[in-house]
Write a protein that holds these residues in place. Structure first.
Motif, PDB file in Angstrom:
ATOM      1  N   THR A  11      17.906 -46.469 -41.645  1.00  0.00           N
ATOM      2  CA  THR A  11      18.225 -47.649 -40.846  1.00  0.00           C
ATOM      3  C   THR A  11      18.614 -47.269 -39.417  1.00  0.00           C
ATOM      4  OG1 THR A  11      20.472 -47.650 -41.798  1.00  0.00           O
ATOM      5  CG2 THR A  11      18.849 -49.115 -42.799  1.00  0.00           C
ATOM      6  N   VAL A  12      19.274 -46.116 -39.248  1.00  0.00           N
ATOM      7  CA  VAL A  12      19.550 -45.635 -37.894  1.00  0.00           C
ATOM      8  C   VAL A  12      18.238 -45.348 -37.174  1.00  0.00           C
ATOM      9  CG1 VAL A  12      20.538 -43.753 -36.536  1.00  0.00           C
ATOM     10  CG2 VAL A  12      21.855 -44.742 -38.419  1.00  0.00           C
ATOM     11  N   ALA A  13      17.323 -44.663 -37.857  1.00  0.00           N
ATOM     12  CA  ALA A  13      16.031 -44.339 -37.244  1.00  0.00           C
ATOM     13  C   ALA A  13      15.260 -45.600 -36.879  1.00  0.00           C
ATOM     14  CB  ALA A  13      15.214 -43.465 -38.197  1.00  0.00           C
ATOM     15  N   ALA A  14      15.296 -46.627 -37.752  1.00  0.00           N
ATOM     16  CA  ALA A  14      14.578 -47.871 -37.474  1.00  0.00           C
ATOM     17  C   ALA A  14      15.141 -48.570 -36.246  1.00  0.00           C
ATOM     18  CB  ALA A  14      14.648 -48.798 -38.691  1.00  0.00           C
ATOM     19  N   ALA A  15      16.459 -48.499 -36.068  1.00  0.00           N
ATOM     20  CA  ALA A  15      17.068 -49.104 -34.879  1.00  0.00           C
ATOM     21  C   ALA A  15      16.703 -48.334 -33.619  1.00  0.00           C
ATOM     22  CB  ALA A  15      18.578 -49.162 -35.049  1.00  0.00           C
ATOM     23  N   ILE A  16      16.624 -47.015 -33.724  1.00  0.00           N
ATOM     24  CA  ILE A  16      16.290 -46.169 -32.572  1.00  0.00           C
ATOM     25  C   ILE A  16      14.815 -46.327 -32.176  1.00  0.00           C
ATOM     26  CG2 ILE A  16      16.021 -43.744 -31.862  1.00  0.00           C
ATOM     27  CD1 ILE A  16      18.443 -43.092 -33.589  1.00  0.00           C
ATOM     28  N   ALA A  17      13.970 -46.723 -33.130  1.00  0.00           N
ATOM     29  CA  ALA A  17      12.515 -46.701 -32.915  1.00  0.00           C
ATOM     30  C   ALA A  17      12.077 -47.573 -31.745  1.00  0.00           C
ATOM     31  CB  ALA A  17      11.795 -47.138 -34.194  1.00  0.00           C
ATOM     32  N   THR A  18      12.816 -48.621 -31.422  1.00  0.00           N
ATOM     33  CA  THR A  18      12.443 -49.486 -30.296  1.00  0.00           C
ATOM     34  C   THR A  18      13.125 -49.070 -29.000  1.00  0.00           C
ATOM     35  OG1 THR A  18      14.191 -51.064 -30.865  1.00  0.00           O
ATOM     36  CG2 THR A  18      12.010 -51.450 -31.819  1.00  0.00           C
ATOM     37  N   ARG A  19      13.893 -47.978 -29.049  1.00  0.00           N
ATOM     38  CA  ARG A  19      14.576 -47.418 -27.879  1.00  0.00           C
ATOM     39  C   ARG A  19      15.400 -48.466 -27.134  1.00  0.00           C
ATOM     40  NH1 ARG A  19       9.771 -43.197 -25.976  1.00  0.00           N
ATOM     41  NH2 ARG A  19       9.815 -42.002 -27.917  1.00  0.00           N
ATOM     42  N   PRO A  20      16.347 -49.099 -27.832  1.00  0.00           N
ATOM     43  CA  PRO A  20      17.177 -50.119 -27.174  1.00  0.00           C
ATOM     44  C   PRO A  20      18.145 -49.485 -26.180  1.00  0.00           C
ATOM     45  CG  PRO A  20      17.998 -49.687 -29.369  1.00  0.00           C
ATOM     46  CD  PRO A  20      16.719 -48.906 -29.235  1.00  0.00           C
ATOM     47  N   ARG A  21      18.622 -50.273 -25.226  1.00  0.00           N
ATOM     48  CA  ARG A  21      19.590 -49.799 -24.247  1.00  0.00           C
ATOM     49  C   ARG A  21      20.975 -49.649 -24.868  1.00  0.00           C
ATOM     50  NH1 ARG A  21      18.695 -51.351 -19.083  1.00  0.00           N
ATOM     51  NH2 ARG A  21      20.399 -49.899 -18.578  1.00  0.00           N
ATOM     52  N   VAL A  22      21.281 -50.506 -25.867  1.00  0.00           N
ATOM     53  CA  VAL A  22      22.574 -50.477 -26.566  1.00  0.00           C
ATOM     54  C   VAL A  22      22.295 -50.312 -28.055  1.00  0.00           C
ATOM     55  CG1 VAL A  22      24.701 -51.745 -27.110  1.00  0.00           C
ATOM     56  CG2 VAL A  22      23.662 -51.968 -24.835  1.00  0.00           C
ATOM     57  N   LEU A  23      23.076 -49.469 -28.712  1.00  0.00           N
ATOM     58  CA  LEU A  23      22.922 -49.245 -30.147  1.00  0.00           C
ATOM     59  C   LEU A  23      24.266 -49.524 -30.814  1.00  0.00           C
ATOM     60  CD1 LEU A  23      20.732 -48.223 -32.096  1.00  0.00           C
ATOM     61  CD2 LEU A  23      21.580 -45.908 -31.713  1.00  0.00           C
ATOM     62  N   VAL A  24      24.291 -50.518 -31.711  1.00  0.00           N
ATOM     63  CA  VAL A  24      25.509 -50.889 -32.439  1.00  0.00           C
ATOM     64  C   VAL A  24      25.361 -50.401 -33.875  1.00  0.00           C
ATOM     65  CG1 VAL A  24      27.001 -52.772 -33.187  1.00  0.00           C
ATOM     66  CG2 VAL A  24      25.861 -52.902 -30.963  1.00  0.00           C
ATOM     67  N   LEU A  25      26.230 -49.471 -34.287  1.00  0.00           N
ATOM     68  CA  LEU A  25      26.113 -48.793 -35.583  1.00  0.00           C
ATOM     69  C   LEU A  25      27.363 -49.033 -36.412  1.00  0.00           C
ATOM     70  CD1 LEU A  25      25.053 -45.404 -34.000  1.00  0.00           C
ATOM     71  CD2 LEU A  25      23.492 -46.988 -35.087  1.00  0.00           C
ATOM     72  N   ASP A  26      27.202 -49.613 -37.592  1.00  0.00           N
ATOM     73  CA  ASP A  26      28.338 -49.860 -38.476  1.00  0.00           C
ATOM     74  C   ASP A  26      28.384 -48.753 -39.522  1.00  0.00           C
ATOM     75  OD1 ASP A  26      30.445 -50.939 -39.887  1.00  0.00           O
ATOM     76  OD2 ASP A  26      29.652 -52.978 -39.869  1.00  0.00           O
ATOM     77  N   GLU A  27      29.391 -47.889 -39.457  1.00  0.00           N
ATOM     78  CA  GLU A  27      29.551 -46.724 -40.330  1.00  0.00           C
ATOM     79  C   GLU A  27      28.296 -45.842 -40.311  1.00  0.00           C
ATOM     80  OE1 GLU A  27      32.281 -45.823 -41.447  1.00  0.00           O
ATOM     81  OE2 GLU A  27      33.524 -47.602 -41.608  1.00  0.00           O
ATOM     82  N   PRO A  28      27.960 -45.285 -39.127  1.00  0.00           N
ATOM     83  CA  PRO A  28      26.700 -44.542 -38.999  1.00  0.00           C
ATOM     84  C   PRO A  28      26.631 -43.269 -39.825  1.00  0.00           C
ATOM     85  CG  PRO A  28      28.052 -44.252 -37.038  1.00  0.00           C
ATOM     86  CD  PRO A  28      28.700 -45.331 -37.862  1.00  0.00           C
ATOM     87  N   THR A  29      27.784 -42.682 -40.190  1.00  0.00           N
ATOM     88  CA  THR A  29      27.746 -41.409 -40.909  1.00  0.00           C
ATOM     89  C   THR A  29      28.008 -41.573 -42.405  1.00  0.00           C
ATOM     90  OG1 THR A  29      30.070 -41.043 -40.300  1.00  0.00           O
ATOM     91  CG2 THR A  29      28.395 -40.052 -38.892  1.00  0.00           C
TER      92      THR A  29
END
Length: 500
Positions: free
Chosen positions: A433-451
């Motif tokens: 899910t982190v990779a899917a969010a990064i795939a569009t190269r957004p300017r802001v990334l909001v991550l809930d419990e990324p690790t």
């Protein structure tokens, strides 16, 4: 058999293995072990080594046929585990998957009712279980109003109330604040001591449970370490270490750390500190109140700024509204009151209110990773999951393929490209899910419990990738209980209290 299941049970695996129906690789293979009644066991292993699959097998919930293929045997008290359902209570990684009823008290009582516990005994058990895990809410509180961490406590309370002979816990404290980790661990240990139940805990973080277990079992296998070759028809390496905690960590600590196991005294690698200062403001919040239900604010943020090349860590106890703040900053919930404005540097003509942006406008401006990975899985393969965003942006297929391949490699998902996302481990789903969010190269990334769910190796690699994004100009908002990630990313901290 005692309908309350309080007689401690024995667990045994005889050359057991499991392969998910959509996968060529075996999740586990040649597992042979025996856990005696009343033992307290911590199961370790790298992300993707099959720890959760083993617990599901003992709980009798894997199925066969369309679900997958089994080899060998799993036994509870000498009988097939699938025929001994009810003897083992299972708490899953995803607490939402175990919320059944609409009110807290009813949900905790549900298992007891199914076991035929006398009605007069059920409600004292419910209250005692909620007290034990520190979930101090009314019995009629709607379960949908609970935070992720509170739902985790609810699931554990439901299992404890049943007083099973065997308790199987799959990363039970992963979504809890630091005080909650200690509280829940001590509650589980206390109930285990009082009832004599057999306890099996799967965790990545070893130190929290070492003092309450008497045995450590480490599963080996290719897991996330596999590289290339697609979903190869390999399999696990079985049990690679087994014994008293001090003995295993002293004898095998170095090799376990190399495999990704979190070994006390062997911290993960941190990325280099940021070399450039924070850049322009992208989002600004002032006197911002947030709510999931209109008219019922759950938290307030006096002031916060999300900046280019900056990391904002939102921290605090379970239930104070951290995830709701994150969803509001991400433009997925409207502010209850106050102001949340996107600056021109981020909005770029889309307008100052992220909640009013189209989904396409959000794709390249704000990417979001939800607390529960299952809430944003859309496709049948890992590769297709990563391609959703780039295809929505109209990228050419060669460009989509190149971007997807790079993310698969960086996040150790390349050997799972053809796998069904729902068959991945919790840690693998989080990286997906982190990779899917990064795939569009957004300017802001909001991550809930990324690790969440990461072993020490994948934690380091994921944090290193976030640091690279930060250094390249991305603004990162991390909702987290992980103090290590706050330090590793040099984050500014927004510490939320009981009133936001």
């Amino acid at each position: 058999m005692d309908p309350t299941g309080t007689r401690p049970g024995a667990l045994e695996a005889r050359s057991w293995g499991w392969r998910h129906a959509s996968r060529r690789a075996w999740a586990l293979r040649d597992i042979t072990l025996r856990i005696e009644p009343s033992e307290r066991v911590l199961v370790l292993g790298a992300s993707g080594s099959g720890k959760s699959t083993l617990l599901h097998g003992f709980a009798g919930v894997l199925g066969e046929g369309e679900d997958g293929e089994r080899s060998g045997e799993l036994l509870i008290d000498g009988m097939p585990a699938a025929d001994a359902r009810g003897r083992a209570g299972l708490v899953l990684q995803d607490p939402d998957a175990q919320v059944i009823l609409a009110r807290v008290g009813d949900d905790v009582a549900f298992g007891c009712e199914n076991l035929g516990v006398p009605r007069a005994d059920i409600w004292p058990r419910v209250r005692a279980a909620l007290d034990a895990v520190g979930l101090d809410v009314p019995l009629d509180r709607p379960t949908k109003a609970l935070s992720g961490g509170q739902k985790q406590r609810l699931a554990i309370a439901g299992a404890l109330a049943m007083r099973p002979g065997i308790l199987l816990l799959d990363e039970p404290t992963a979504n809890l604040d630091p005080a909650g980790v200690v509280e829940v661990r001590d509650a589980v240990a206390r109930v285990a001591a009082e009832t004599g139940m057999t306890l099996v805990v799967v965790e990545h973080r070893v130190d929290a449970w070492l003092e309450v277990v008497d045995r450590v079992i480490v599963l080996g296998g290719t897991g996330d370490g596999a590289r290339g070759g697609g979903d190869a028809a390999g399999g696990g390496a079985g049990v690679v270490a087994d014994g008293a905690p001090d003995e295993v960590l002293r004898r095998d600590g170095a090799s376990l750390a190399a495999q990704g196991v979190w070994v006390p005294g062997r911290p993960p690698r941190h990325p280099a500190p940021a070399t450039l200062p924070n850049g322009k403001p992208l989002l600004e919040a002032d006197d911002l109140a947030v709510a999931r239900v209109r008219g019922t604010p759950v938290a307030r943020v006096a002031h916060a700024v999300v900046r280019e090349r900056g990391v904002l860590a939102i921290t605090g106890a379970n239930g104070v509204g951290k995830s709701t703040v994150g969803l509001t900053l991400a433009g997925l919930l409207p502010p209850a009151s106050g102001a949340l404005l996107a600056t021109d540097a981020l909005a770029d003509g889309a307008g100052p209110a992220p909640i009013r942006w189209s989904s396409r406008a959000l794709l390249t401006r704000i990417g979001t990773v939800f607390q529960e990975p299952e809430h944003q899985l859309l496709t049948r393969t890992v590769r297709d999951e990563l391609a959703v965003g780039p295809r929505a942006l109209g990228m050419s297929e060669p460009d989509v393929g190149a971007r997807v391949d790079e993310l698969l490699r960086r996040l150790r998902l390349d050997h799972l490209a053809a796998a069904n996302p729902y068959t991945l481990s919790g840690g693998e789903k989080r990286r997906l899910t982190v990779a899917a969010a990064i795939a569009t190269r957004p300017r802001v990334l909001v991550l809930d419990e990324p690790t969440f769910g990461q072993d020490a190796r994948t934690w380091s690699e994921l944090v290193a990738l976030l640091a690279e994004l930060r250094d390249a100009g991305t603004a990162i908002v991390a909702i987290t209980h992980d103090r290590e990630v706050v330090r590793a990313l040099g984050a500014e901290e927004l510490a939320m209290g009981a009133h936001g």
